[in-house]
Design an enzyme around this catalytic site. Structure first.
Site, PDB file in Angstrom:
ATOM      1  CG  ASP A 126      37.806  47.899  31.710  1.00  0.00           C
ATOM      2  OD1 ASP A 126      36.553  47.548  31.786  1.00  0.00           O
ATOM      3  OD2 ASP A 126      38.131  48.395  30.615  1.00  0.00           O
ATOM      4  CG  ASP A 158      46.656  37.176  42.297  1.00  0.00           C
ATOM      5  OD1 ASP A 158      46.245  36.155  42.614  1.00  0.00           O
ATOM      6  OD2 ASP A 158      47.875  36.930  41.650  1.00  0.00           O
ATOM      7  CE  LYS A 186      36.399  45.268  28.189  1.00  0.00           C
ATOM      8  NZ  LYS A 186      36.790  46.565  28.576  1.00  0.00           N
ATOM      9  CE1 TYR A 229      41.499  30.954  34.290  1.00  0.00           C
ATOM     10  CE2 TYR A 229      42.743  29.210  35.562  1.00  0.00           C
ATOM     11  CZ  TYR A 229      42.479  30.433  35.438  1.00  0.00           C
ATOM     12  OH  TYR A 229      43.347  31.202  35.957  1.00  0.00           O
ATOM     13  CG  ASP A 267      43.930  33.572  38.067  1.00  0.00           C
ATOM     14  OD1 ASP A 267      44.075  33.336  39.115  1.00  0.00           O
ATOM     15  OD2 ASP A 267      44.440  34.089  37.032  1.00  0.00           O
TER      16      ASP A 267
HETATM   17  C1  IPM Z   1      44.769  30.463  41.533  1.00  0.00           C
HETATM   18  C2  IPM Z   1      45.894  30.193  40.629  1.00  0.00           C
HETATM   19  C3  IPM Z   1      45.455  29.060  39.752  1.00  0.00           C
HETATM   20  C4  IPM Z   1      44.542  29.632  38.629  1.00  0.00           C
HETATM   21  C5  IPM Z   1      46.832  28.671  39.042  1.00  0.00           C
HETATM   22  C6  IPM Z   1      47.929  28.061  39.792  1.00  0.00           C
HETATM   23  C7  IPM Z   1      46.714  27.616  37.911  1.00  0.00           C
HETATM   24  O1  IPM Z   1      46.438  31.420  40.235  1.00  0.00           O
HETATM   25  O2  IPM Z   1      44.147  29.446  42.250  1.00  0.00           O
HETATM   26  O3  IPM Z   1      44.064  31.700  41.405  1.00  0.00           O
HETATM   27  O4  IPM Z   1      44.811  30.259  37.652  1.00  0.00           O
HETATM   28  O5  IPM Z   1      43.340  29.679  39.084  1.00  0.00           O
HETATM   29 MN    MN Z   2      45.233  33.104  40.537  1.00  0.00          MN
END
Ligand code: IPM
Ligand code: MN
Length: 355
Positions: free
Chosen positions: A223, A251, A190, A138, A247
């Site tokens: 992974d 999710d 990793k 990032y 990130d």
């Molecule tokens: C998150 C989001 C952000 C990230 C995006 C929107 C830039 O996915 O907060 O996880 O990748 O950090």
């Molecule tokens: Mn995200």
């Protein structure tokens, strides 16, 4: 005089303003109950402001936000603005500018919430991901050559500094100790392929671990961790990892805890200004319908209260959310709750007041 916290509110795009309004309702109820006050200043950053004015972050924004005790954010991202402009120009920019080097993401399955994992329940899914939030892929290091030609070269580098890695790992050990559950910290990396970056992570992890003999340490490749999060989520207590892996796995974490409707996160600078957000995004297709689930934003407010040093208030909010999820909501997804967005906020407020 009751203590007053200054909160910078950035409702943002899409459903952001709708869910932030419910979070503020709950914050008002709980602060009154606990004897402190919150003073809100709203900022218009987001897609609409950008389209109207061409400004991403207006001049003076940093100074204005810096005067606050915390930032409460709805969502950033607009369907008519090219992807990346607002995310990079607002969300990532604020994370970097205020050196919010921790992205804290609890993954907790509450009673009454469905997980897609067969035979797993609230006793199995309760861990926290500590994601490094200012470095890695990032950081924006890289470039491209001969763009648009058959010889195009694109390089995107992961930046990992000893200082950045160490402060994140230290935070994770401290957090794990203070959480006081299984006291197990798992490094997610990793090391078999990313032999420079994760060697630094691994060495730092081992060195810092020596100062925390009460914390059990563990390691898993990213992974494999995706596999274990699905197969045996009960193994995890606290996971620490870099920005990109964090990130991705959060999710996955959001899905196993019931979906984006309830996943919250904190962008934390333990020595400075922190920012709290539901992690689900702006959900443009649900905007303005009053059907989005505000629980993620309410839980983000709970994280904010914890970080501000109001654990009792945070506890009231979590208990109220738990009751509403267990006793009232029919579902988590937008339009499936059996209540409107503001009715869900009212339910949480009622439980806070009744507690
Ligand atoms: C998150 C989001 C952000 C990230 C995006 C929107 C830039 O996915 O907060 O996880 O990748 O950090
Ligand atoms: Mn995200």
């Amino acid at each position: 005089m009751a203590k007053t916290y200054q909160i910078a509110v950035v409702p943002g795009d899409g459903t952001g303003p709708e869910v932030v309004a419910e979070g503020i309702k709950v914050l008002d109820a709980v602060s009154q109950r606990c004897g402190f006050a919150l003073d809100y200043t709203h900022y218009p950053f987001g897609g609409e402001h950008y389209q109207k004015t061409g400004e991403i972050l207006p001049a003076g924004s940093y100074a204005a936000l810096a005067a606050a005790d915390a930032v409460y954010l709805g969502a950033i991202g607009h369907p008519d603005v090219k992807p990346g402009i607002l995310e990079k120009g607002i969300l990532l920019d604020l994370r970097f500018h205020f050196d919010q080097y921790i992205n804290l993401r609890p993954v907790k399955l509450y009673e009454g919430v469905d997980t897609p994992l067969k035979d797993k329940g609230p006793a199995d899914i309760d861990f926290v991901v500590v994601r490094e939030n200012t470095e890695g892929l990032y950081a924006g290091a890289g470039g491209c050559l001969k763009r648009g030609t058959p010889d195009e070269v694109a390089v995107q580098e992961s930046i990992n500094t000893r200082k950045g890695v160490e402060r994140c790992i230290r935070f994770a050990f401290d957090y794990c100790r203070q959480r006081d559950r299984a006291k197990r910290l798992t490094l997610c990396g990793k090391t078999n392929v990313l032999t420079y970056a994760f060697n630094l992570w691994e060495r730092t992890f081992q060195e810092v671990a020596a100062e925390y003999p009460d914390i059990e340490t563990d390691y898993a490749h990213v992974d494999a961790i995706c596999m274990w999060m699905v197969k045996n989520p009960e193994w995890f207590d606290v996971i620490v990892t870099d920005n990109m892996f964090g990130d991705i796995i959060t999710d996955l974490g959001a899905m196993i805890q019931g979906g984006m409707g309830i996943a919250a996160g904190g962008n934390i600078n333990p020595e400075g200004l922190s920012m709290f957000e539901p992690i689900g995004g702006s959900a443009p297709k649900y905007t303005g319908q009053g059907i989005i689930n505000p629980i993620a934003a309410i839980s983000a407010a709970q994280l904010m209260l914890e970080t501000l040093g109001e654990p009792a208030a945070a506890g009231f909010v979590e208990n109220a959310v738990m009751q509403v999820l267990r006793d009232d909501l029919k579902g988590i997804a937008a339009g499936k709750m059996g209540y409107s967005t503001s009715e869900v906020g009212d339910l949480v407020v009622a439980k806070v007041n009744a507690a």
